[in-house]
Design an enzyme around this catalytic site. Structure first.
Site, PDB file in Angstrom:
ATOM      1  N   SER A 105      -5.451  13.726 -11.908  1.00 38.49           N
ATOM      2  CA  SER A 105      -6.852  13.348 -12.124  1.00 38.49           C
ATOM      3  C   SER A 105      -7.572  14.387 -12.987  1.00 38.49           C
ATOM      4  O   SER A 105      -8.430  14.040 -13.800  1.00 38.49           O
ATOM      5  CB  SER A 105      -7.575  13.148 -10.793  1.00 38.49           C
ATOM      6  N   LEU A 127       4.893  30.184 -13.037  1.00 41.98           N
ATOM      7  CA  LEU A 127       5.385  30.552 -14.367  1.00 41.98           C
ATOM      8  C   LEU A 127       5.970  31.964 -14.325  1.00 41.98           C
ATOM      9  O   LEU A 127       5.505  32.808 -13.559  1.00 41.98           O
ATOM     10  CB  LEU A 127       4.243  30.495 -15.381  1.00 41.98           C
ATOM     11  N   HIS A 170      -8.145  25.955  -9.120  1.00 47.01           N
ATOM     12  CA  HIS A 170      -7.679  26.158  -7.751  1.00 47.01           C
ATOM     13  C   HIS A 170      -8.731  25.623  -6.776  1.00 47.01           C
ATOM     14  O   HIS A 170      -9.913  25.915  -6.911  1.00 47.01           O
ATOM     15  CB  HIS A 170      -7.443  27.658  -7.515  1.00 47.01           C
TER      16      HIS A 170
END
Ligand code: GRF
Length: 192
Positions: free
Chosen positions: A21, A98, A114
């Site tokens: 979204s 990552l 977040h």
């Protein structure tokens, strides 16, 4: 961070793992004249990510990357991003971590959204943790990505009230609405 010059939009890759979204919202904002970025690439660690449908819908290139082969893949991804002239990476519900090497190579050009008021509740299950702790407020944060999880410099943050009736579903819905407001605004803030 390279700023946008004139009408030239900064080429952006959005990394997702789920429903996307935030990705959809960023695509919509990127099409507005006064938003200085374009979404040119969608990267997912799984072909099951529902958000991948926006690749077809908006005709944006997508790439699935197997993050288990971390080190080997780093070089491949970096090369690909360079070829595509990607200057900004937006993590949006991306569930993989990552590598330090990757983050270093893209230093200051990777941002994340977040669902908590960082530095509170780094990591997962933020809404349950906020409710269990009896917090009066929850929220979301856009921040730079560094090698330390959810700890980079904060770009924008939005606070909302937790009501006594809230559970993790209702809270996550409320917070997501605010995410959709601050993510594009945060990009605008760092690029303008
Ligand atoms: C959002 O709550 C985001 O903050 C978190 O994962 C969720 C992703 O939602 N990191 P969506 O895939 O963008 O709908």
């Amino acid at each position: 961070m390279k700023k946008s010059i004139g009408h030239e939009k900064i080429k952006t890759a959005v990394f997702i793992s789920g429903k996307g979204s935030n990705l959809k919202n960023l695509i919509k904002f990127s099409k507005l004249k006064h938003y200085p970025f374009s979404v040119d690439l969608i990267i997912s660690n799984t072909n099951k990510a529902k958000g991948l449908k926006y690749s077809k819908e908006y005709k944006i290139e997508k790439k699935i990357i197997n993050y288990d082969k971390k080190i080997k893949n780093d070089k491949k991804i970096l090369k690909f991003l360079k070829k595509k002239k990607i200057k900004l990476i937006c993590l949006a519900g991306f569930m993989k971590i990552l590598s330090n090497n990757f983050i270093k190579k893209f230093e200051g050009k990777i941002i994340n959204i977040h669902p908590s008021l960082l530095p509170k509740y780094k990591g997962l299950n933020t809404h349950v943790r906020a409710i269990k702790s009896g917090d009066k407020f929850a929220g979301c944060t856009v921040h730079y990505v560094t090698s330390k999880l959810d700890s980079g410099k904060i770009i924008l943050q939005k606070k909302i009230k937790i009501s006594r009736k809230d559970n993790r579903y209702s809270l996550s819905k409320k917070v997501l609405k605010k995410e959709h407001l601050i993510y594009p605004a945060a990009i605008k803030k760092i690029l303008n």
